[in-house]
Design a protein around this motif. Structure first.
Motif, PDB file in Angstrom:
ATOM      1  N   TYR A   1       5.800  -9.707  -3.083  1.00  0.00           N
ATOM      2  CA  TYR A   1       5.645  -8.304  -3.436  1.00  0.00           C
ATOM      3  C   TYR A   1       5.187  -8.166  -4.884  1.00  0.00           C
ATOM      4  N   VAL A   2       4.193  -7.314  -5.092  1.00  0.00           N
ATOM      5  CA  VAL A   2       3.673  -7.121  -6.444  1.00  0.00           C
ATOM      6  C   VAL A   2       4.329  -5.893  -7.066  1.00  0.00           C
ATOM      7  N   PRO A   3       5.134  -6.083  -8.114  1.00  0.00           N
ATOM      8  CA  PRO A   3       5.799  -4.930  -8.732  1.00  0.00           C
ATOM      9  C   PRO A   3       4.798  -4.056  -9.478  1.00  0.00           C
TER      10      PRO A   3
ATOM     11  N   ASN B   1      -8.245   1.620   1.778  1.00  0.00           N
ATOM     12  CA  ASN B   1      -7.199   1.572   2.807  1.00  0.00           C
ATOM     13  C   ASN B   1      -6.440   0.268   2.704  1.00  0.00           C
ATOM     14  N   MET B   2      -5.182   0.313   2.953  1.00  0.00           N
ATOM     15  CA  MET B   2      -4.349  -0.896   3.010  1.00  0.00           C
ATOM     16  C   MET B   2      -4.137  -1.549   1.654  1.00  0.00           C
ATOM     17  N   SER B   3      -4.461  -0.839   0.592  1.00  0.00           N
ATOM     18  CA  SER B   3      -4.309  -1.486  -0.709  1.00  0.00           C
ATOM     19  C   SER B   3      -2.913  -1.275  -1.289  1.00  0.00           C
ATOM     20  N   GLY B   4      -2.166  -0.330  -0.747  1.00  0.00           N
ATOM     21  CA  GLY B   4      -0.789  -0.165  -1.217  1.00  0.00           C
ATOM     22  C   GLY B   4      -0.476   1.194  -1.823  1.00  0.00           C
ATOM     23  N   LYS B   5      -1.321   2.186  -1.552  1.00  0.00           N
ATOM     24  CA  LYS B   5      -1.091   3.517  -2.134  1.00  0.00           C
ATOM     25  C   LYS B   5       0.194   4.141  -1.590  1.00  0.00           C
ATOM     26  N   SER B   6       0.300   4.163  -0.273  1.00  0.00           N
ATOM     27  CA  SER B   6       1.480   4.808   0.335  1.00  0.00           C
ATOM     28  C   SER B   6       2.757   4.091  -0.093  1.00  0.00           C
ATOM     29  N   THR B   7       2.685   2.781  -0.119  1.00  0.00           N
ATOM     30  CA  THR B   7       3.864   1.997  -0.491  1.00  0.00           C
ATOM     31  C   THR B   7       4.311   2.335  -1.910  1.00  0.00           C
ATOM     32  N   TYR B   8       3.337   2.448  -2.793  1.00  0.00           N
ATOM     33  CA  TYR B   8       3.635   2.741  -4.194  1.00  0.00           C
ATOM     34  C   TYR B   8       4.324   4.095  -4.349  1.00  0.00           C
TER      35      TYR B   8
HETATM   36  P1  ADP Z   1      -2.531   2.337   1.761  1.00  0.00           P
HETATM   37  O1  ADP Z   1      -1.629   3.501   1.764  1.00  0.00           O
HETATM   38  O2  ADP Z   1      -3.293   2.188   0.489  1.00  0.00           O
HETATM   39  O3  ADP Z   1      -3.430   2.316   2.947  1.00  0.00           O
HETATM   40  P2  ADP Z   1      -0.152   0.836   2.224  1.00  0.00           P
HETATM   41  O4  ADP Z   1       0.710   1.365   1.150  1.00  0.00           O
HETATM   42  O5  ADP Z   1       0.086   1.353   3.588  1.00  0.00           O
HETATM   43  O6  ADP Z   1      -1.681   1.009   1.869  1.00  0.00           O
HETATM   44  O7  ADP Z   1       0.029  -0.723   2.182  1.00  0.00           O
HETATM   45  C1  ADP Z   1      -0.541  -1.558   3.121  1.00  0.00           C
HETATM   46  C2  ADP Z   1       0.203  -2.874   3.183  1.00  0.00           C
HETATM   47  O8  ADP Z   1       0.016  -3.597   1.970  1.00  0.00           O
HETATM   48  C3  ADP Z   1       1.690  -2.726   3.297  1.00  0.00           C
HETATM   49  O9  ADP Z   1       2.088  -2.679   4.615  1.00  0.00           O
HETATM   50  C4  ADP Z   1       2.233  -3.936   2.612  1.00  0.00           C
HETATM   51  O10 ADP Z   1       2.365  -4.979   3.538  1.00  0.00           O
HETATM   52  C5  ADP Z   1       1.187  -4.290   1.616  1.00  0.00           C
HETATM   53  N1  ADP Z   1       1.591  -3.896   0.277  1.00  0.00           N
HETATM   54  C6  ADP Z   1       1.603  -2.653  -0.232  1.00  0.00           C
HETATM   55  N2  ADP Z   1       2.029  -2.646  -1.503  1.00  0.00           N
HETATM   56  C7  ADP Z   1       2.293  -3.929  -1.822  1.00  0.00           C
HETATM   57  C8  ADP Z   1       2.768  -4.591  -3.022  1.00  0.00           C
HETATM   58  N3  ADP Z   1       3.028  -3.908  -4.128  1.00  0.00           N
HETATM   59  N4  ADP Z   1       2.919  -5.920  -2.973  1.00  0.00           N
HETATM   60  C9  ADP Z   1       2.645  -6.612  -1.858  1.00  0.00           C
HETATM   61  N5  ADP Z   1       2.209  -6.055  -0.717  1.00  0.00           N
HETATM   62  C10 ADP Z   1       2.026  -4.731  -0.690  1.00  0.00           C
END
Ligand code: ADP
Ligand code: MG
Length: 870
Positions: free
Chosen positions: A588-590, A608-615
């Motif tokens: 996981y990248v902090p 897409n899939m870069s981690g926006k929602s997660t952040y």
């Molecule tokens: P987005 O909203 O940009 O499409 P998501 O937030 O859904 O992307 O993230 C897509 C996937 O990337 C997540 O399911 C997770 O596995 C991975 N991911 C997201 N943020 C991180 C992070 N900080 N470090 C490692 N993996 C991450």
């Protein structure tokens, strides 16, 4: 009706009062169902439907379940949201002529069920009453019958707030007046599976005076009254364990509405609706079921009072530092039984001796547990005051019950020797009798010289002397009286033996009866302790949740957050607690989050899939963890106290409800806009996605501006509209950030690292590649892209072409008329036109925000245009 047999008539009379329930009608060893009930039950429970002559013209549909396996069937019905009325024979059939009197002794409903597999230990089952007042406010009261807790509040806000509350309570059953607006019931039912029941009476039943003594408001009293009447009506038994109603105000805790709770997956996940994968699942290191339930309540209502939050943080910190004490506490908690539910069962009179032995065992942990808590170098009077050892009760249980009593309370073998004089006497008699018999056996062997002589017992003949056929000749004539002849032995009795037998059996009978009596008395004595046990349960569950926070915080390297009054969000190396956990170590990248008065809003761009929602979620979850009193997944965190959190996801991403219409998206957004304050946190994730590009973009921009100018809430806004990134020129408190991406060997690698500024490049094709679209297609897309990028732009053509594309786009007929024109003359023209159109379409394609499926569709359209020429 007249022609039915008396029993069926009786059935129909009872059934008339329980129209909305399955009536389990006791007939001997079975519960029978008739008529409609039978037909429906046979389907739901998959049991055989039969019929019976009931005196009427036609046979009556009937089905039944054996008495002993009824609980299982009742469970199944309740879990499906039905109610079951249990109708028992209330007089002895042997003593009555005609039809035995029968009465409903309990109405089991989804909100009142006590013992079912569906009732998870770590979850409350709240029955909830709602009262609608003329001034458009709502009274809410909910009780967990198994634990006796009762909460109540008044909701002054919009109906949404009511629905939110009912949802977060997780009410399996709501109780309302017949006059309650049906559309509201509908609204609730749309969001959750719940059974609706009706009760009109709202005054407080006399015997429950104590329960409402703290409630001044009439509105609260009415809500609780409705609830109590319904409980009385359905339970028809002691409700002594109901605790005084606890009043709470909704704005004493952080508000997180229904959508946000779901989106943030606080207690269940979006996809599976299960606990696994949710924040609650991650956190749950509680040892007791009581602690598990309290944890859920805390997660559902984060605090907003800084002093209370700090108090929890202090305890967590102490428990982290005092590792060994914490381990000891955990070990002790393992031996503590579910005191709350136990108290409930004591009140209902359905505990057995084994339960009370469990209680004794639990109680005997308390002095030690209390000592451990006292040893912690921190003041925690609130917990210690409630940690009542109930010493006298422990002693009583210790003196009365043996280590392993029998399961049934009607077989004796529960009470200790020395507990009761009379019981001891009977036991002596039984013991003496048995010794006497053993001695008799020895004496007779010696006298007769028959070594194999033995004394046995069976239920029919009682005690007997048995001598094998081979030895009979050695037996002096007339010594014993013959009783029974077996194949290779004879059985005898003597006067003396019969006398002793009577004594022993009498003693046995008396022992069983007396033990039962003593047990009932003991149970009554335990009842007196119910309020104290409940208080103790509260203290135990609290210490359990706090040790849980300490354990998880230590295991996962969380830090203690601090709070500031400057509305600053400073998070260094923050992580998403759940995503981090399911990943391999260190993957996981902090990321940091810096927001203050100058930077109220973050506009997040990236593929897409870069981690926006997660952040975005990581920030919200960090705030929630902090405010429930836990530490947070970050290296350092300073936070404001948020009053509310709003999380909205663009409809295209909304997999939750299935009703992913743009209307819902806008409704949800509206809620956030209307109720957010500058102390709120808003997450808007790709809002505006559910409509056409320009519409969506315009709305997104207007939303951002509105929040920026009018609300000032801390806002994270992720978007696929690149155009919005220029907003930072106008909006001073808006900052662009993006997720960094690198290309390695022509492949894109997401670093999941947030950087300042807007994203600058599209990676749509790479995303399509990641999504494993066919190689051929990807290669083709790359060629087209290169061609596009190498082409010099020429304004006039572009405008013309755009028009063309639009006309094709908008009206399929336009395409047809296009072909209908003079072919020879227009052929060349047409070719170049559709090629241009194709190129234009490609150029216009916003790869960054196109989903793989959309990309495929677009490519198909483009190809179609290009194929026109051949
Ligand atoms: P987005 O909203 O940009 O499409 P998501 O937030 O859904 O992307 O993230 C897509 C996937 O990337 C997540 O399911 C997770 O596995 C991975 N991911 C997201 N943020 C991180 C992070 N900080 N470090 C490692 N993996 C991450
Ligand atoms: Mg996303």
């Amino acid at each position: 009706m007249a022609s039915y047999t008396p029993m069926i008539q009786q059935y129909l009379r009872v059934k008339a009062d329980y129209q909305d329930a399955f009536l389990f009608f006791r007939l001997g060893d079975f519960y029978e169902m008739f008529f409609e009930d039978a037909i429906k039950a046979s389907q739901v429970l998959e049991i055989t439907l039969t019929s019976r002559d009931g005196g009427g013209k036609e046979r009556i549909p009937m089905c039944g379940v054996p008495y002993h396996s009824a609980p299982n069937y009742i469970d199944q019905l309740i879990e499906k949201g039905f109610k079951v009325a249990i109708c028992e024979q209330v007089e002895d059939p042997k003593q009555t002529k005609g039809v035995v009197k029968r009465e409903v002794v309990q109405l089991i409903t989804p909100g009142t069920v006590m013992e079912t597999k569906g009732l998870s230990d770590k979850q409350n089952n709240f029955l909830t009453s709602i009262t609608h007042f003329e001034d458009e406010t709502f009274g809410l009261a909910y009780a967990d019958l198994s634990t006796g807790e009762l909460h109540t509040t008044v909701i002054n806000g919009p109906v949404q707030q009511l629905v939110n509350e009912v949802y977060s309570i997780g009410a399996k059953e709501i109780v309302v007046s017949e006059k309650f607006p049906p559309d509201l019931v509908q609204m609730i039912k749309e969001r959750m599976v719940t059974t609706c029941s009706y009760e009109e009476v709202t005054d407080i039943p006399m015997e429950f005076d104590q329960i409402v003594k703290n409630l001044e408001q009439e509105k609260l009293q009415m809500s609780v009254g409705r609830l109590l009447h319904y409980l009385k009506k359905t339970q028809k038994r002691s409700l002594d364990h109901l605790q005084p109603a606890r009043f709470f105000e909704l704005d004493q805790s952080m508000k997180i509405d229904l959508f946000s709770k779901r989106n943030l997956e606080l207690t269940e996940t979006i996809r599976s609706k299960g606990k696994k994968g949710s924040l609650l699942w991650l956190l749950d290191q509680t040892v007791t079921a009581m602690g598990g339930r309290l944890l859920k309540q805390w997660v559902d209502r984060p605090l907003i009072n800084p002093a209370l939050i700090e108090q929890r943080h202090d305890m967590v910190e102490t428990l982290i530092n005092e590792y060994f004490t914490r381990q000891e506490i955990r070990e002790l908690l393992k031996e503590v039984y579910d005191l709350e539910r136990l108290a409930g069962r004591v009140a209902f009179g359905n505990v057995n001796a084994r339960d009370l032995v469990q209680l004794r065992k639990s109680l005997s942990q308390i002095p030690h547990l209390k000592a451990m808590v006292e040893k912690l170098p921190i003041e925690n009077a609130s917990i210690l005051d409630n940690m009542d050892e109930c010493e006298e009760l422990t002693t009583l249980l210790h003196d009365s019950l043996i280590e392993q009593p029998s399961l049934s309370v009607k077989e004796g073998n529960m009470m200790k020797d020395g507990f009761h004089e009379e019981l001891d006497k009977y036991r002596d008699a039984r013991r003496n009798g048995k010794t006497w018999i053993a001695e008799l056996e020895k004496r007779e062997r010696d006298l007769t010289g028959i070594r194999s002589l033995k004394i046995g017992y069976n239920r029919i003949f009682g005690y007997y002397i048995e001598i094998t056929k081979a030895n009979i000749s050695s037996l002096p004539e007339g010594r014993y009286e013959r009783k029974q002849t077996l194949a290779n032995a004879e059985r005898y009795i003597t006067e003396e033996l019969k006398e002793k037998e009577t004594l022993i059996l009498e003693a046995e009978e008396k022992i069983v009866a007396l033990e039962y009596e003593l047990f009932l008395k003991l149970r009554e004595e335990v009842k007196v302790y119910i309020p104290r046990l409940q208080k103790l349960a509260k203290a135990v569950s609290e210490i359990d949740v706090l040790q849980c926070f300490a354990t998880i915080s230590e295991d996962r390297y969380y830090t203690r957050p601090s709070f500031n009054d400057e509305r600053k969000v400073y998070i260094t190396e923050g992580r998403h607690p759940v995503v981090e956990k399911v990943m391999d170590a260190n993957e996981y990248v902090p990321n940091d989050t810096w927001m203050d008065k100058e930077n109220e809003m973050l506009l997040i761009t990236g593929p897409n899939m870069s981690g926006k929602s997660t952040y975005m979620r990581q920030v919200a979850l960090t705030a929630i963890l902090a405010q429930i009193g836990c530490f947070v997944p970050a290296k350092e965190a300073s936070l404001p106290i948020f009053d509310q959190i709003f999380t909205r996801i663009g409809a295209a991403d909304d997999l939750i409800s299935g009703q992913s219409t743009f209307m819902v998206e806008m409704l949800e957004a509206r809620n956030a806009i209307v109720y957010a304050t500058q102390n709120s946190l808003i997450l808007f994730d790709e809002i505006g996605r559910g409509t056409s590009t320009y519409d969506g973009m315009a709305l997104a921009q207007a939303l951002i501006e509105y929040i920026h100018d009018k609300i000032g809430a801390k806002t994270l806004f992720s978007t696929h509209y690149h155009e919005l990134t220029s907003l930072d020129e106008e909006l001073k408190k808006l900052k662009n950030i993006h997720v960094s991406v690198v290309e390695q060997n022509g492949k894109v690698v997401f670093l999941h690292k947030m950087k300042e500024g807007p994203a600058d490049k599209s990676y749509g094709i790479h995303v399509a590649e990641l999504a494993e679209l066919p190689k051929e297609l990807i290669t083709r897309a790359q060629i087209i892209l290169e061609k596009l990028e190498s082409q010099p732009k020429s304004e006039p053509v572009e405008v013309a072409a755009t028009k063309e594309v639009q006309s094709i786009d908008q009206d399929p007929l336009a395409q047809l008329s296009f072909f209908a024109e003079d072919k020879d003359k227009k052929q060349v023209d047409k070719q170049s036109k559709s090629e241009k159109a194709a190129l234009e379409k490609l150029k216009k394609l916003e790869l960054l925000e196109t989903t793989p499926l959309e990309a495929l569709n677009k490519l198909y359209e483009i190809q179609k245009l290009l194929k026109v020429k051949s």
